[in-house]
Design a protein around this motif. Structure first.
Motif, PDB file in Angstrom:
ATOM      1  N   THR A   1      -9.397 -57.179 -40.709  1.00 29.60           N
ATOM      2  CA  THR A   1     -10.161 -55.926 -40.874  1.00 29.60           C
ATOM      3  C   THR A   1     -11.401 -55.487 -41.685  1.00 29.60           C
ATOM      4  O   THR A   1     -12.711 -54.757 -41.545  1.00 29.60           O
ATOM      5  N   MET A   2     -10.885 -56.671 -42.001  1.00 31.96           N
ATOM      6  CA  MET A   2     -11.647 -56.263 -43.975  1.00 31.96           C
ATOM      7  C   MET A   2     -13.442 -56.602 -43.341  1.00 31.96           C
ATOM      8  O   MET A   2     -14.351 -56.011 -43.739  1.00 31.96           O
ATOM      9  N   PRO A   3     -13.942 -57.569 -42.246  1.00 30.96           N
ATOM     10  CA  PRO A   3     -15.009 -57.520 -41.221  1.00 30.96           C
ATOM     11  C   PRO A   3     -15.733 -56.881 -40.856  1.00 30.96           C
ATOM     12  O   PRO A   3     -16.767 -56.686 -40.733  1.00 30.96           O
ATOM     13  N   PHE A   4     -15.039 -55.776 -40.593  1.00 33.63           N
ATOM     14  CA  PHE A   4     -15.289 -54.273 -40.179  1.00 33.63           C
ATOM     15  C   PHE A   4     -15.536 -53.480 -40.600  1.00 33.63           C
ATOM     16  O   PHE A   4     -15.550 -52.285 -40.115  1.00 33.63           O
TER      17      PHE A   4
ATOM     18  N   LEU B   1      -6.733 -44.870 -39.390  1.00 34.22           N
ATOM     19  CA  LEU B   1      -7.579 -44.986 -38.321  1.00 34.22           C
ATOM     20  C   LEU B   1      -8.454 -45.390 -38.086  1.00 34.22           C
ATOM     21  O   LEU B   1      -8.590 -46.495 -37.030  1.00 34.22           O
ATOM     22  N   SER B   2      -9.485 -45.861 -39.128  1.00 36.95           N
ATOM     23  CA  SER B   2     -10.483 -46.642 -39.373  1.00 36.95           C
ATOM     24  C   SER B   2      -9.915 -48.467 -39.390  1.00 36.95           C
ATOM     25  O   SER B   2     -10.506 -49.041 -38.796  1.00 36.95           O
TER      26      SER B   2
ATOM     27  N   ALA C   1     -11.275 -51.045 -36.410  1.00 35.49           N
ATOM     28  CA  ALA C   1     -10.987 -52.634 -37.500  1.00 35.49           C
ATOM     29  C   ALA C   1     -10.527 -53.783 -36.787  1.00 35.49           C
ATOM     30  O   ALA C   1     -10.908 -54.756 -36.075  1.00 35.49           O
ATOM     31  N   GLY C   2      -8.837 -53.076 -36.574  1.00 37.49           N
ATOM     32  CA  GLY C   2      -7.845 -54.206 -35.878  1.00 37.49           C
ATOM     33  C   GLY C   2      -8.409 -54.248 -34.161  1.00 37.49           C
ATOM     34  O   GLY C   2      -8.636 -55.739 -34.209  1.00 37.49           O
ATOM     35  N   ILE C   3      -9.199 -53.268 -33.590  1.00 36.95           N
ATOM     36  CA  ILE C   3      -9.119 -53.064 -32.432  1.00 36.95           C
ATOM     37  C   ILE C   3     -10.850 -54.358 -32.244  1.00 36.95           C
ATOM     38  O   ILE C   3     -10.838 -54.907 -31.550  1.00 36.95           O
ATOM     39  N   GLU C   4     -11.509 -54.213 -33.192  1.00 34.63           N
ATOM     40  CA  GLU C   4     -12.753 -54.758 -33.030  1.00 34.63           C
ATOM     41  C   GLU C   4     -12.609 -56.189 -33.282  1.00 34.63           C
ATOM     42  O   GLU C   4     -13.137 -57.054 -32.562  1.00 34.63           O
ATOM     43  N   ALA C   5     -11.707 -56.352 -34.532  1.00 31.34           N
ATOM     44  CA  ALA C   5     -11.275 -57.656 -34.304  1.00 31.34           C
ATOM     45  C   ALA C   5     -10.553 -58.594 -33.503  1.00 31.34           C
ATOM     46  O   ALA C   5     -10.717 -59.944 -33.144  1.00 31.34           O
ATOM     47  N   MET C   6     -10.081 -57.859 -32.499  1.00 33.55           N
ATOM     48  CA  MET C   6      -8.779 -58.079 -31.670  1.00 33.55           C
ATOM     49  C   MET C   6     -10.281 -58.718 -29.971  1.00 33.55           C
ATOM     50  O   MET C   6      -9.895 -59.646 -29.925  1.00 33.55           O
TER      51      MET C   6
END
Length: 215
Positions: free
Chosen positions: A96-99, A109-110, A114-119
């Motif tokens: 998550t940190m990169p996002f 929520l944030s 970020a987790g969804i973007e990473a996924m």
């Protein structure tokens, strides 16, 4: 997580530590007390090649988790708390940190976004790796059809109805191979329409060859 993806994530992890949302600035990676970026990269490479414990500056590292434990401090404490309540806290932080930039409020929520973007990124990487062998299957299928076509022409020249029937029938099975490979991977085949048309052509040649041609 594959070691190559892990390395890329860790690179982002170490870079983003420099602008943590924590009020206290994290120590620089160049500090004498912390391994440098190149040293961390080398350590990961060595650890990925050897199953035995790896020693660095007198510290025995049994696993990647041990490596993370000696990284400079600075991970946002709220992010640590949120990820700490997951089944895989280390991977949560790394992913998550990169996002999460310094202006993003760290809240469930944030972190979820970020987790969804990473996924999403991880899934695209997986697709990129998996599509290649599937496409190779399709190439093999098409080559098999071309080879069968040549044998069909030979059968016609030799007035060999048995061989002709065999080759035309084989193509019916061949054309299913590409689409089945994509279905097994739960992906939409980019050759679906072409294969459908090819399948109809094969079906027609089989009908003509078996029912209408007489040697």
């Amino acid at each position: 997580m594959g070691i190559n993806h892990f390395i890329l994530a860790l690179i982002s992890f170490t870079c983003l530590l420099s602008f943590s949302t924590s009020t206290n600035a994290p120590p620089s990676l160049s500090d004498a007390s912390s391994p440098t970026f190149s040293e961390l990269y080398d350590m990961i490479e060595v650890m990925s090649e050897s199953p035995s414990p790896f020693a660095f500056d007198g510290i025995t590292l049994e696993s990647i988790d041990n490596l993370l434990s000696i990284l400079p401090s600075g991970v946002n404490p709220t992010l640590q708390q949120i990820c700490g309540n997951t089944d895989h806290p280390v991977e949560c932080i790394i992913a998550t940190m990169p996002f999460l930039d310094e202006k993003t409020p760290i809240e469930p929520l944030s972190v979820l976004k970020a987790g969804i973007e990473a996924m999403d990124n991880q899934t695209k990487d997986a697709l990129a790796e998996n599509v290649v062998p599937i496409l190779q299957t399709c190439i093999d299928v098409y080559n098999n059809i071309l080879n069968s076509d040549q044998k069909s022409f030979e059968a016609i020249s030799n007035h060999n109805l048995v061989q002709l029937s065999t080759e035309l029938g084989t193509n019916v099975e061949n054309i299913l191979g590409c689409d089945n490979a994509f279905k097994q991977a739960k992906l939409e085949s980019p050759m679906k329409e072409m294969d459908a048309m090819l399948g109809k052509i094969i079906s027609n040649t089989l009908t003509i060859g078996l029912d209408m041609v007489h040697f």
